[in-house]
Design a protein around this motif. Structure first.
Motif, PDB file in Angstrom:
ATOM      1  N   GLY A  27      41.863  32.365  43.156  1.00  0.00           N
ATOM      2  CA  GLY A  27      41.088  32.074  44.345  1.00  0.00           C
ATOM      3  C   GLY A  27      41.486  30.743  44.947  1.00  0.00           C
ATOM      4  O   GLY A  27      42.235  29.961  44.371  1.00  0.00           O
ATOM      5  N   HIS A  28      40.925  30.467  46.147  1.00  0.00           N
ATOM      6  CA  HIS A  28      41.237  29.213  46.817  1.00  0.00           C
ATOM      7  C   HIS A  28      40.736  28.011  46.019  1.00  0.00           C
ATOM      8  O   HIS A  28      41.221  26.907  46.173  1.00  0.00           O
ATOM      9  CB  HIS A  28      40.615  29.212  48.217  1.00  0.00           C
ATOM     10  N   ASP A  29      39.757  28.250  45.150  1.00  0.00           N
ATOM     11  CA  ASP A  29      39.209  27.162  44.333  1.00  0.00           C
ATOM     12  C   ASP A  29      39.901  27.070  42.977  1.00  0.00           C
ATOM     13  O   ASP A  29      39.458  26.326  42.100  1.00  0.00           O
ATOM     14  CB  ASP A  29      37.705  27.336  44.147  1.00  0.00           C
ATOM     15  N   GLY A  30      40.977  27.841  42.770  1.00  0.00           N
ATOM     16  CA  GLY A  30      41.727  27.762  41.521  1.00  0.00           C
ATOM     17  C   GLY A  30      41.228  28.672  40.421  1.00  0.00           C
ATOM     18  O   GLY A  30      41.845  28.748  39.357  1.00  0.00           O
ATOM     19  N   ARG A  31      40.119  29.375  40.655  1.00  0.00           N
ATOM     20  CA  ARG A  31      39.613  30.284  39.626  1.00  0.00           C
ATOM     21  C   ARG A  31      40.477  31.530  39.516  1.00  0.00           C
ATOM     22  O   ARG A  31      41.079  31.971  40.488  1.00  0.00           O
ATOM     23  CB  ARG A  31      38.166  30.689  39.926  1.00  0.00           C
ATOM     24  N   ASN A  32      40.532  32.088  38.315  1.00  0.00           N
ATOM     25  CA  ASN A  32      41.315  33.286  38.020  1.00  0.00           C
ATOM     26  C   ASN A  32      40.321  34.343  37.541  1.00  0.00           C
ATOM     27  O   ASN A  32      40.030  34.440  36.359  1.00  0.00           O
ATOM     28  CB  ASN A  32      42.345  32.961  36.941  1.00  0.00           C
ATOM     29  N   LEU A  33      39.775  35.112  38.487  1.00  0.00           N
ATOM     30  CA  LEU A  33      38.641  35.984  38.200  1.00  0.00           C
ATOM     31  C   LEU A  33      39.097  37.344  37.682  1.00  0.00           C
ATOM     32  O   LEU A  33      39.946  37.997  38.298  1.00  0.00           O
ATOM     33  CB  LEU A  33      37.782  36.160  39.453  1.00  0.00           C
ATOM     34  N   GLN A  34      38.491  37.766  36.586  1.00  0.00           N
ATOM     35  CA  GLN A  34      38.874  39.022  35.947  1.00  0.00           C
ATOM     36  C   GLN A  34      37.635  39.709  35.391  1.00  0.00           C
ATOM     37  O   GLN A  34      36.744  39.055  34.837  1.00  0.00           O
ATOM     38  CB  GLN A  34      39.840  38.766  34.786  1.00  0.00           C
ATOM     39  N   LEU A  35      37.600  41.037  35.536  1.00  0.00           N
ATOM     40  CA  LEU A  35      36.580  41.844  34.870  1.00  0.00           C
ATOM     41  C   LEU A  35      37.070  42.172  33.466  1.00  0.00           C
ATOM     42  O   LEU A  35      38.267  42.311  33.233  1.00  0.00           O
ATOM     43  CB  LEU A  35      36.318  43.129  35.650  1.00  0.00           C
ATOM     44  N   LYS A  36      36.139  42.325  32.556  1.00  0.00           N
ATOM     45  CA  LYS A  36      36.538  42.547  31.156  1.00  0.00           C
ATOM     46  C   LYS A  36      35.501  43.409  30.454  1.00  0.00           C
ATOM     47  O   LYS A  36      34.299  43.184  30.569  1.00  0.00           O
ATOM     48  CB  LYS A  36      36.664  41.206  30.432  1.00  0.00           C
ATOM     49  N   PHE A  37      35.995  44.419  29.716  1.00  0.00           N
ATOM     50  CA  PHE A  37      35.128  45.183  28.813  1.00  0.00           C
ATOM     51  C   PHE A  37      34.905  44.345  27.555  1.00  0.00           C
ATOM     52  O   PHE A  37      35.867  43.928  26.907  1.00  0.00           O
ATOM     53  CB  PHE A  37      35.771  46.519  28.438  1.00  0.00           C
ATOM     54  N   LYS A  38      33.658  44.131  27.210  1.00  0.00           N
ATOM     55  CA  LYS A  38      33.338  43.337  26.018  1.00  0.00           C
ATOM     56  C   LYS A  38      33.122  44.216  24.786  1.00  0.00           C
ATOM     57  O   LYS A  38      33.026  43.713  23.677  1.00  0.00           O
ATOM     58  CB  LYS A  38      32.083  42.496  26.267  1.00  0.00           C
ATOM     59  N   SER A  39      33.007  45.527  24.994  1.00  0.00           N
ATOM     60  CA  SER A  39      32.720  46.454  23.896  1.00  0.00           C
ATOM     61  C   SER A  39      33.836  47.478  23.776  1.00  0.00           C
ATOM     62  O   SER A  39      34.448  47.867  24.774  1.00  0.00           O
ATOM     63  CB  SER A  39      31.392  47.186  24.139  1.00  0.00           C
ATOM     64  N   VAL A  61      30.067  44.579  29.919  1.00  0.00           N
ATOM     65  CA  VAL A  61      31.203  44.094  30.709  1.00  0.00           C
ATOM     66  C   VAL A  61      30.859  42.712  31.241  1.00  0.00           C
ATOM     67  O   VAL A  61      29.684  42.328  31.308  1.00  0.00           O
ATOM     68  CB  VAL A  61      31.511  45.049  31.878  1.00  0.00           C
ATOM     69  N   SER A  62      31.875  41.969  31.618  1.00  0.00           N
ATOM     70  CA  SER A  62      31.628  40.630  32.151  1.00  0.00           C
ATOM     71  C   SER A  62      32.692  40.252  33.162  1.00  0.00           C
ATOM     72  O   SER A  62      33.781  40.831  33.207  1.00  0.00           O
ATOM     73  CB  SER A  62      31.577  39.604  31.017  1.00  0.00           C
ATOM     74  N   LEU A  63      32.351  39.270  33.970  1.00  0.00           N
ATOM     75  CA  LEU A  63      33.290  38.660  34.908  1.00  0.00           C
ATOM     76  C   LEU A  63      33.633  37.283  34.357  1.00  0.00           C
ATOM     77  O   LEU A  63      32.749  36.460  34.136  1.00  0.00           O
ATOM     78  CB  LEU A  63      32.652  38.522  36.291  1.00  0.00           C
ATOM     79  N   ILE A  64      34.911  37.053  34.096  1.00  0.00           N
ATOM     80  CA  ILE A  64      35.316  35.793  33.493  1.00  0.00           C
ATOM     81  C   ILE A  64      36.325  35.063  34.373  1.00  0.00           C
ATOM     82  O   ILE A  64      36.992  35.674  35.209  1.00  0.00           O
ATOM     83  CB  ILE A  64      35.913  35.991  32.083  1.00  0.00           C
ATOM     84  N   ASP A  65      36.406  33.776  34.175  1.00  0.00           N
ATOM     85  CA  ASP A  65      37.476  32.973  34.742  1.00  0.00           C
ATOM     86  C   ASP A  65      38.514  32.818  33.640  1.00  0.00           C
ATOM     87  O   ASP A  65      38.269  32.140  32.634  1.00  0.00           O
ATOM     88  CB  ASP A  65      36.945  31.612  35.191  1.00  0.00           C
ATOM     89  N   ALA A  66      39.667  33.466  33.817  1.00  0.00           N
ATOM     90  CA  ALA A  66      40.677  33.473  32.759  1.00  0.00           C
ATOM     91  C   ALA A  66      41.230  32.080  32.482  1.00  0.00           C
ATOM     92  O   ALA A  66      41.794  31.844  31.420  1.00  0.00           O
ATOM     93  CB  ALA A  66      41.818  34.414  33.132  1.00  0.00           C
TER      94      ALA A  66
END
Length: 249
Positions: A27-39, A61-66
């Protein structure tokens, strides 16, 4: 109530899907956004059966900043709506976690012509502070007709969510979906004491060993374990001496 509604309608356009998607997700703010299965999924899966996590748990599931590995909270993206889709089992085997939105969408699997929708149930997940839980899902068709003979579950941001922000989709490991008739012969992990003895590994339902065990009065897993401890010679007499307690479990 009016102020809440106004907040909702003004928040939504800030989080809509982008029409173009570079492979590098930043993103423009430097974040690297990814969806992830936690289970992880409970396998094997059968048509008509509920899709569950291991040991019957919910699938989170979660949304993480890689960049940090942390769950994203406190932003419009952390309340995004997600679509649950079915992917080809061979999607992205060779390219790690690096794909475009177009590549992801090109591997979505639809139902066969004349068939019911391939996946039914709760096909959307709404994140709450970056975390969500899949609802009830059921496959209506097996995976044997696909190119890889396997499926994956995938998650993508809904088309009306998160405009201008690239959030990388999530995928599970590849798995096979079998016809529900195969569930009649499924082994149990771990087996329960009152399970029929054929639920143990290496004992086929209505096979020769199963029949010999029944003839010897061994009908359940509990019957079998009692003999393992008290009278192992009796097991040898019905010619299953090669099945040790450790091999079965």
């Amino acid at each position: 109530m009016e102020s809440v509604f106004f907040f909702f309608i003004t928040l939504q356009p800030a989080c809509r899907s982008s029409s173009s998607s570079p492979k590098r997700i930043k993103g423009h703010d430097g974040r690297n956004l990814q969806l992830k299965f936690k289970s992880k999924l409970s396998l094997p899966l059968f048509t008509g059966g509920k899709v569950e996590g291991e040991q019957g748990a919910a699938i989170h599931v979660s949304l993480i900043d890689a960049n940090t590995g942390h769950v994203v909270t406190g932003s419009p993206e952390s309340w995004a709506t997600l679509d649950v889709v079915v992917l080809e089992g061979d999607f992205n085997n060779e390219d790690g976690d690096n794909w475009t939105q177009e590549e992801f969408d090109s591997h979505v699997v639809k139902e066969r012509e004349g068939k019911r929708p391939l996946l039914t149930g709760d096909l959307q997940v709404i994140l709450k502070e970056g975390v969500g839980t899949l609802g009830e899902l059921t496959f209506t068709d097996n995976s044997s007709w696909t190119r890889s003979r396997k499926f994956r579950l995938g998650l993508k941001v809904a088309s009306y969510s998160c405009q201008g922000i690239r959030i990388r989709e999530a995928k599970t490991e590849a798995f096979t979906v079998k016809d529900h008739r195969g569930e009649l012969y499924k082994k149990h992990y771990p087996p329960a004491l009152n399970d029929e003895v054929w639920r143990l590994e290496k004992i086929g339902k209505d096979g020769s060993f199963h029949k010999k065990l029944n003839q010897a009065g061994i009908f359940t897993v509990e019957d079998f374990l009692i003999l393992v401890v008290r009278d192992s010679q009796r097991l040898r007499n019905v010619r299953i001496f090669f099945l040790s307690h450790h091999e079965i479990f």
